[in-house]
Design a protein around this motif. Structure first.
Motif, short mmCIF file in Angstrom:
data_model
loop_
_atom_site.label_atom_id
_atom_site.label_comp_id
_atom_site.label_asym_id
_atom_site.label_seq_id
_atom_site.Cartn_x
_atom_site.Cartn_y
_atom_site.Cartn_z
N VAL A 242 1.16 -1.42 -0.18
CA VAL A 242 0.01 -0.18 -0.18
C VAL A 242 0.98 1.04 0.09
O VAL A 242 0.41 1.99 -1.08
N ALA A 243 1.89 1.34 0.65
CA ALA A 243 3.26 2.15 1.18
C ALA A 243 3.46 2.49 -0.78
O ALA A 243 3.98 3.92 -1.10
N ALA A 244 3.35 1.35 -1.68
CA ALA A 244 4.69 1.95 -2.84
C ALA A 244 3.88 2.56 -3.22
O ALA A 244 3.99 3.27 -4.29
N GLY A 245 2.48 2.33 -3.04
CA GLY A 245 1.55 2.82 -4.74
C GLY A 245 0.80 4.66 -3.79
O GLY A 245 0.92 5.11 -4.76
N ILE A 246 1.15 4.77 -2.53
CA ILE A 246 1.24 6.33 -2.35
C ILE A 246 2.49 6.72 -2.10
O ILE A 246 2.57 7.95 -3.25
N LEU A 247 3.16 6.05 -2.19
CA LEU A 247 5.33 6.73 -2.82
C LEU A 247 4.87 7.33 -4.35
O LEU A 247 5.44 8.06 -4.82
N GLU A 248 4.44 5.66 -4.73
CA GLU A 248 3.77 6.35 -6.45
C GLU A 248 3.40 7.28 -6.94
O GLU A 248 3.77 7.85 -8.11
N ARG A 249 2.56 7.70 -6.40
CA ARG A 249 1.99 8.42 -6.18
C ARG A 249 2.25 10.52 -6.09
O ARG A 249 2.26 11.16 -6.47
N GLY A 250 3.56 10.38 -5.61
CA GLY A 250 4.26 11.08 -5.03
C GLY A 250 3.93 11.80 -3.93
O GLY A 250 4.23 13.04 -2.96
N GLU A 251 3.11 10.80 -3.16
CA GLU A 251 2.71 11.81 -1.58
C GLU A 251 3.67 10.98 -0.73
O GLU A 251 4.40 9.80 -0.64
N LEU A 252 3.31 11.15 1.02
CA LEU A 252 3.98 10.59 1.91
C LEU A 252 3.27 9.46 2.35
O LEU A 252 1.83 9.73 2.76
N PRO A 253 3.54 8.42 2.77
CA PRO A 253 1.79 7.21 4.13
C PRO A 253 2.85 7.46 5.59
O PRO A 253 3.93 8.14 5.91
N PHE A 254 1.06 7.35 5.87
CA PHE A 254 1.41 8.09 7.26
C PHE A 254 0.55 6.67 8.00
O PHE A 254 -0.59 5.81 7.68
N LEU A 255 0.39 6.25 8.97
CA LEU A 255 -0.39 5.59 9.91
C LEU A 255 -0.51 5.71 11.11
O LEU A 255 0.26 6.50 11.89
N HIS A 256 -1.54 4.99 11.94
CA HIS A 256 -1.67 5.41 13.28
C HIS A 256 -1.59 3.74 13.88
O HIS A 256 -2.39 2.88 13.32
N ALA A 257 -1.73 3.30 15.37
CA ALA A 257 -1.69 2.38 16.17
C ALA A 257 -1.78 2.90 17.66
O ALA A 257 -1.12 4.21 17.97
N ALA A 258 -2.41 1.58 17.73
CA ALA A 258 -2.20 2.02 19.51
C ALA A 258 -1.64 2.58 19.95
O ALA A 258 -0.79 1.24 20.10
N THR A 259 -1.63 2.92 21.05
CA THR A 259 0.00 2.85 22.52
C THR A 259 0.01 1.54 23.00
O THR A 259 1.55 1.06 22.84
N ASP A 260 -0.49 0.62 22.61
CA ASP A 260 -0.57 -1.07 24.09
C ASP A 260 0.02 -1.68 22.97
O ASP A 260 0.13 -2.56 23.13
N ASN A 261 0.13 -1.19 21.12
CA ASN A 261 -0.24 -2.24 20.57
C ASN A 261 1.77 -2.50 20.45
O ASN A 261 1.95 -1.93 19.61
N GLU A 262 2.36 -2.32 21.45
CA GLU A 262 4.18 -2.53 20.59
C GLU A 262 3.99 -3.54 19.74
O GLU A 262 5.41 -2.91 19.33
N ARG A 263 3.82 -4.84 19.55
CA ARG A 263 4.24 -5.72 18.38
C ARG A 263 3.92 -5.01 16.89
O ARG A 263 5.48 -5.20 16.31
N ALA A 264 2.48 -4.12 17.13
CA ALA A 264 2.54 -3.78 15.50
C ALA A 264 3.44 -2.27 15.29
O ALA A 264 4.26 -1.62 14.50
N ILE A 265 3.83 -2.21 16.49
CA ILE A 265 3.88 -0.41 17.10
C ILE A 265 6.16 -1.22 16.01
O ILE A 265 6.93 -0.20 15.15
N ARG A 266 6.28 -2.07 16.87
CA ARG A 266 7.86 -2.32 16.34
C ARG A 266 7.58 -3.01 14.48
O ARG A 266 9.41 -2.39 13.91
N LEU A 267 6.89 -3.67 14.56
CA LEU A 267 6.83 -3.81 13.08
C LEU A 267 7.19 -2.62 11.72
O LEU A 267 7.35 -2.32 10.99
N TYR A 268 6.21 -1.88 12.92
CA TYR A 268 5.82 -0.44 11.61
C TYR A 268 6.88 0.02 11.00
O TYR A 268 7.69 0.60 10.84
N GLU A 269 7.97 0.16 12.89
CA GLU A 269 9.38 0.70 12.88
C GLU A 269 10.69 -0.23 11.60
O GLU A 269 11.25 0.63 10.76
#
Length: 219
Positions: free
Chosen positions: A173-200
């Motif tokens: 999904v990020a690749a498609g966003i970058l191809e349009r000349g935009e930047l991706p962002f996202l949100h995660a719950a603070t207590d979802n440490e596993r997801a945050i580490r993955l996104y990092e």
């Protein structure tokens, strides 16, 4: 803009999906429960919101409800941005359309990625991965603000977790966003440490803390 993404989206690139009143706007109820205010600290804007709906989901760094509004639920979260990341297209993904909505809603019920309505899929490009014809993972685009698009609804069927499907879809999904000349962002719950580490690991960096809050008007 990223501090107030719903308002930036509904007063900008996604205005066609908005119901608006003064300094308040919301997505139509069949698309998303999210609403936005031009300035969440403006008490008059909360009055405008009450003319649109008596229940709304908002997000931002700080949210203090205006007169007559009560906080029902508040979940701390983290906004992350992909300023220097590289997306990766995935040939195994399929583009999901409105014809796939019944399957998408079934996956959402099993994986519970957050709010997803019957027409959320119209907000952007959604990709899925199928195994033996069954939709087992997906991710897509939700809030669009000038120069940025949010990666959202990243989820995997519980029977298929641990196989890296969410990471692949996030990068695709990020690749498609970058191809349009935009930047991706996202949100995660603070207590979802596993997801945050993955996104990092995928190249996202913390931007700022936010809260997701459901408010109800009882004024």
């Amino acid at each position: 803009m990223l501090e107030n993404p719903v308002w930036a989206a509904l007063s900008g690139p996604q205005a066609c999906y908005a119901e608006a009143s003064g300094d308040a706007a919301r997505y139509t109820s069949d698309i998303s429960p999210f609403a936005g205010l031009a300035d969440p600290a403006d008490r008059a804007a909360w009055g405008d919101l009450a003319r649109l709906t008596h229940e709304a989901l908002l997000t931002g760094p700080t949210l203090n409800p205006g007169p007559g509004w009560k906080t029902e639920v508040a979940v701390p979260g983290l906004q992350m941005v992909g300023r220097a990341m590289t997306g990766v297209a995935d040939p195994d993904t399929v583009v999901l359309t409105e014809n796939d909505v019944p399957e998408v809603l079934d996956l959402v019920e099993r994986a519970k990625p957050g709010p997803f309505a019957k027409r959320t899929i119209v907000l952007g490009r959604y990709l899925g991965i199928r195994v033996d014809g069954r939709l087992v993972a997906m991710a897509g685009e939700r809030f669009r603000v000038p120069g940025w698009t949010e990666v959202s609804a990243v989820c995997t069927d519980p029977d298929f977790q641990g196989q890296g499907l969410g990471a692949r879809l996030t990068l695709a999904v990020a690749a498609g966003i970058l191809e349009r000349g935009e930047l991706p962002f996202l949100h995660a719950a603070t207590d979802n440490e596993r997801a945050i580490r993955l996104y990092e690991r995928l190249g996202f960096e913390p931007s700022h803390e936010v809260v997701f809050a459901l408010f109800r008007y009882a004024g």
